[in-house]
Design a protein around this motif. Structure first.
Motif, PDB file in Angstrom:
ATOM      1  N   PHE A  97      -2.490   5.722   7.642  1.00  0.00           N
ATOM      2  CA  PHE A  97      -3.055   5.754   6.285  1.00  0.00           C
ATOM      3  C   PHE A  97      -1.979   6.128   5.256  1.00  0.00           C
ATOM      4  O   PHE A  97      -1.946   5.574   4.154  1.00  0.00           O
ATOM      5  N   GLN A  99       1.195   5.493   5.495  1.00  0.00           N
ATOM      6  CA  GLN A  99       2.045   4.297   5.350  1.00  0.00           C
ATOM      7  C   GLN A  99       1.360   3.240   4.490  1.00  0.00           C
ATOM      8  O   GLN A  99       1.995   2.554   3.692  1.00  0.00           O
ATOM      9  N   GLN A 100       0.062   3.125   4.673  1.00  0.00           N
ATOM     10  CA  GLN A 100      -0.710   2.147   3.906  1.00  0.00           C
ATOM     11  C   GLN A 100      -0.676   2.469   2.408  1.00  0.00           C
ATOM     12  O   GLN A 100      -0.439   1.588   1.574  1.00  0.00           O
ATOM     13  N   ALA A 103       2.678   1.703   0.981  1.00  0.00           N
ATOM     14  CA  ALA A 103       2.836   0.258   0.770  1.00  0.00           C
ATOM     15  C   ALA A 103       2.099  -0.178  -0.501  1.00  0.00           C
ATOM     16  O   ALA A 103       2.588  -1.024  -1.263  1.00  0.00           O
ATOM     17  N   PHE A 104       0.932   0.416  -0.741  1.00  0.00           N
ATOM     18  CA  PHE A 104       0.177   0.082  -1.961  1.00  0.00           C
ATOM     19  C   PHE A 104       0.941   0.542  -3.209  1.00  0.00           C
ATOM     20  O   PHE A 104       0.989  -0.142  -4.230  1.00  0.00           O
TER      21      PHE A 104
ATOM     22  N   ARG B  70      -8.631  -6.319  -1.949  1.00  0.00           N
ATOM     23  CA  ARG B  70      -7.688  -7.430  -1.802  1.00  0.00           C
ATOM     24  C   ARG B  70      -7.586  -7.789  -0.317  1.00  0.00           C
ATOM     25  O   ARG B  70      -8.076  -7.063   0.547  1.00  0.00           O
ATOM     26  N   LEU B  86      -7.308  -0.857   8.163  1.00  0.00           N
ATOM     27  CA  LEU B  86      -6.017  -0.787   7.459  1.00  0.00           C
ATOM     28  C   LEU B  86      -5.879  -1.963   6.532  1.00  0.00           C
ATOM     29  O   LEU B  86      -6.367  -3.056   6.817  1.00  0.00           O
ATOM     30  N   TRP B  87      -5.175  -1.749   5.440  1.00  0.00           N
ATOM     31  CA  TRP B  87      -4.918  -2.824   4.470  1.00  0.00           C
ATOM     32  C   TRP B  87      -3.488  -2.689   3.987  1.00  0.00           C
ATOM     33  O   TRP B  87      -2.799  -1.753   4.379  1.00  0.00           O
ATOM     34  N   GLU B  88      -3.057  -3.618   3.152  1.00  0.00           N
ATOM     35  CA  GLU B  88      -1.654  -3.786   2.735  1.00  0.00           C
ATOM     36  C   GLU B  88      -0.890  -4.463   3.881  1.00  0.00           C
ATOM     37  O   GLU B  88      -0.709  -3.886   4.958  1.00  0.00           O
ATOM     38  N   GLY B  90       2.199  -5.022   4.530  1.00  0.00           N
ATOM     39  CA  GLY B  90       3.363  -4.334   5.097  1.00  0.00           C
ATOM     40  C   GLY B  90       2.954  -3.241   6.069  1.00  0.00           C
ATOM     41  O   GLY B  90       3.560  -3.076   7.132  1.00  0.00           O
ATOM     42  N   SER B  91       1.917  -2.493   5.717  1.00  0.00           N
ATOM     43  CA  SER B  91       1.510  -1.398   6.610  1.00  0.00           C
ATOM     44  C   SER B  91       0.788  -1.953   7.840  1.00  0.00           C
ATOM     45  O   SER B  91       0.889  -1.385   8.927  1.00  0.00           O
TER      46      SER B  91
END
Lengths: 227, 274
Positions: A97, A99-100, A103-104, B70, B86-88, B90-91
């Motif tokens: 989470f 890392q997510q 990234a956002f 998104r 999980l989203w994005e 890259g992650s």
């Protein structure tokens, strides 16, 4: 053995290098800032460090590594130097989470806040549709953060403590605050996005954030740039 | 379709480890990054196709999965049996290789110099080339009233970013961006596959063009790029009449511009993630 100071190529007013400094401060890692002007980043000497010719970049004499892109640098720093999980998590699912959200910040906050600043503040010709597009996106991102903080229900984005994910947003939210004030869009934001506002206030009370925000504001003021 | 997933999602959440990974996606550069990686790693997965015209990506059930509304996002079952959303892109890619790629097919061992450098390139794609090419596409394709300054700004920046990739490929010994094919190739390739649509000509970037073809020849890429439906780019580029391009442009414009208007409306009402 004490850590050797990390070299950080930064800039007096740019949010992305200062973002890395906040994490360095939090982890108590010594560092030297090599201040670079934007006119220098496309020169061959710097392109050897970062092929993209942007800031920040670091060289860590403790490991010999050179890295660029603020997100990659932050992940490296917590990976190498935050074994005690002061601002990160190794546990599942919190590790992913954080890392997510980083990234956002990198793909969703930074680029759009940057475009908003450009069109609203620096571009000589005012293009209302472009200003609206990016300023609306700034406010939408604030709404996403507000909602996520509400859902997580600890006052933070991930887990129950302040992590690098939260901290990565701070330098750009400072810029956004100045920008929204200029555009008369700051009024009412506190009541519309109360968790976001509380979250920022809590982060701004931290020594690391206080120190770096002051340095960034001073750098910008000395060069005639608004906060 | 949205309703079906909606009613299933709560029940599925408690079913345990037999559930395959679910990918929530559409036919866009960020979406195919994940389907290509899943194909490369031979991970079984289900696909939920969002409908951007109907704005299923802003429905509450999905905002519970991705508060940013998104794509892409995934739902997966972790080794301890618990579920993770999980989203994005890259992650998600980082998660997939860490969880499923024990042989380092698409990355390098954690903690190595090569792996840290891989993430410099990955972040450069998600924070640099991706957003800027997106803006170029927007001002070239979606905005009906042409704004010369905005088109020039994002065309120049996107081409500058392509030239950084071009130079990297020119100096690479492997023919890929790093010393072997990795998730970084997948990230950039998915954007480059839409370069013609954005308005970038690969004739200007011969190394990228060569690498593009090389990556395209991988069976997993040829498969993953067509999720959840066939990749439109070849059809659009081959259509000499321009009719298909016009139709696609109108379709994209309709959901993008309506979406922006609805987002702006939602902001007034303080609709999270509108």
């Amino acid at each position: 053995m004490p850590l050797k100071a990390i070299d950080l190529w930064g800039h007096w007013g740019a949010p992305n290098p200062w973002k890395v400094c906040i994490v360095l401060e939090e982890l108590g890692i010594p560092y030297n800032i090599q201040s670079v002007e934007f006119s220098e980043v496309k020169q061959e000497a710097f392109l050897m460090i970062n092929p993209n010719g942007r800031l920040p970049a670091i060289k860590d004499p403790n490991t010999g590594i050179t890295l660029w892109e603020s997100g990659a640098i932050i992940q490296y720093l917590v990976d190498q130097y935050d074994r005690d999980e002061r601002v990160s998590y190794n546990s599942f699912p919190e590790k992913y989470f954080t890392q997510q959200w980083l990234a956002f910040q990198i793909s969703g906050q930074g680029p759009y806040f940057g475009q908003a600043t450009w069109f609203a503040r620096f571009h000589p010709e005012k293009i209302p549709s472009a200003i609206d597009r990016y300023v609306n996106e700034v406010i939408r991102v604030i709404g996403v953060l507000d909602k996520a903080i509400e859902t997580n229900n600890t006052g933070w984005l991930v887990g129950d403590k302040c992590t690098y994910a939260d901290l990565s947003f701070v330098t750009w939210t400072s810029v956004a605050e100045g920008l929204l004030r200029e555009l008369n869009k700051l009024d009412g934001l506190e009541t519309r996005y109360p968790r976001y506002t509380e979250w920022l206030t809590k982060m701004e009370e931290r020594e690391s954030v206080k120190k770096i925000r002051e340095r960034m504001a001073r750098g910008r003021a000395e060069h005639g740039l608004p906060p | 379709m949205a309703a079906a997933i909606h009613s299933n999602s709560a029940a599925e959440a408690s079913k345990g480890p037999q559930q395959p990974l679910t990918l929530y996606t559409t036919q866009t550069p960020n979406g195919i990054k994940i389907s290509i990686a899943l194909e490369e790693l031979e991970i079984p997965y289900k696909v939920f196709k969002h409908d951007f015209v109907a704005r299923t990506q802003k429905e509450p059930w999905y905002l519970a999965i991705n508060p940013n509304g998104r794509i892409p996002a995934i739902t997966d079952t972790f080794s301890d049996g618990s579920q993770i959303h999980l989203w994005e892109s890259g992650s998600i890619l980082k998660y997939l290789v860490e969880q499923y790629d024990k042989d380092f097919k698409l990355w390098y061992p954690a903690g190595t110099r090569e792996n840290y450098e891989l993430f410099s390139w990955l972040f450069f794609q998600i924070g640099g080339l991706g957003p800027m090419q997106g803006q170029m596409t927007h001002f070239n394709r979606h905005v009906t009233e042409k704004i010369p300054y905005a088109i020039e700004r994002y065309s120049n920046e996107t081409r500058r970013l392509y030239s950084v990739l071009e130079k990297q490929l020119a100096t690479s010994q492997s023919g890929f961006i790093l010393s072997k094919f990795t998730i970084v190739d997948i990230c950039f390739w998915s954007m480059v596959a839409a370069s013609g649509w954005a308005g970038v000509s690969l004739a200007e970037f011969p190394e990228i063009h060569r690498w593009y073809e090389k990556v395209l020849s991988r069976p997993s890429v040829a498969k993953g790029m067509n999720v959840p439906e066939p990749h439109p780019i070849q059809v659009l580029m081959d259509d000499k009449t321009g009719q298909k391009a016009k139709e696609f442009e109108e379709y994209s414009r309709s959901w993008v511009m309506t979406g922006m208007a609805k987002d702006a409306e939602g902001l007034k009402k303080r609709d999270p993630a509108c």
